[in-house]
Design a protein around this motif. Structure first.
Motif, PDB file in Angstrom:
ATOM      1  N   THR A 158       0.781  -1.540  -0.484  1.00 35.38           N
ATOM      2  CA  THR A 158       0.083  -0.156   0.169  1.00 35.38           C
ATOM      3  C   THR A 158       1.113   1.491  -0.055  1.00 35.38           C
ATOM      4  OG1 THR A 158      -1.821  -1.242   1.457  1.00 35.38           O
ATOM      5  CG2 THR A 158      -2.059   1.791   1.316  1.00 35.38           C
TER       6      THR A 158
ATOM      7  N   SER B 222      -6.910   3.477   4.216  1.00 34.77           N
ATOM      8  CA  SER B 222      -6.822   4.460   3.317  1.00 34.77           C
ATOM      9  C   SER B 222      -7.754   6.126   4.415  1.00 34.77           C
ATOM     10  CB  SER B 222      -7.392   5.268   2.146  1.00 34.77           C
ATOM     11  OG  SER B 222      -7.424   6.542   1.214  1.00 34.77           O
TER      12      SER B 222
ATOM     13  N   LYS C 187      -8.127  -1.900   2.335  1.00 34.33           N
ATOM     14  CA  LYS C 187      -7.325  -0.316   1.839  1.00 34.33           C
ATOM     15  C   LYS C 187      -7.764   0.550   1.641  1.00 34.33           C
ATOM     16  CE  LYS C 187      -3.492  -2.668  -1.288  1.00 34.33           C
ATOM     17  NZ  LYS C 187      -3.034  -2.870  -2.589  1.00 34.33           N
TER      18      LYS C 187
END
Length: 114
Positions: A8, A96, A92
């Motif tokens: 990531t 985020s 993810k």
């Protein structure tokens, strides 16, 4: 047991030393404060390569105006458990969102974690 690895990357206007202090050194206190709905509990894990081990977190200077944060996650599954791409994508997206909350907090509190 299988191993699933994914990476990531986030960029931020916040300099790396502040991000490190806020997210790594004090994350167990700060994250529940800024995102109580997102965290059930927090724990610093020092692993040996097994389950729940943080393998690598890199905080690097993106420029004089910010940072680039790269993480590499190694998931060690038990038995025949399969990690699907949609689960990784959802994880993810949650990461985020949490990162954006942290960044918003640091921008709003410029004296925090200096």
């Amino acid at each position: 047991m299988g191993v699933f690895t994914y990476e990531t990357e986030f960029s931020s206007a916040i300099l790396a030393p502040r991000l490190f202090k806020a997210f790594i050194l004090d994350g167990d206190n700060l994250i529940p404060k800024i995102a109580p709905q997102a965290i059930k509990s927090t724990e610093i894990v020092e692993g040996d390569g097994g389950v729940e081990t943080i393998k690598k977190i890199t905080f690097g200077e993106g420029s004089q105006y910010g940072s680039i944060i790269k993480t590499t996650s190694h998931c060690h599954t038990k038995g025949s458990v399969e990690i699907k791409e949609e689960h990784v994508k959802a994880g993810k997206e949650k990461a985020s969102g949490l990162f954006k909350l942290l960044e918003t907090y640091l921008v709003a509190n410029p004296n925090a974690y200096n």
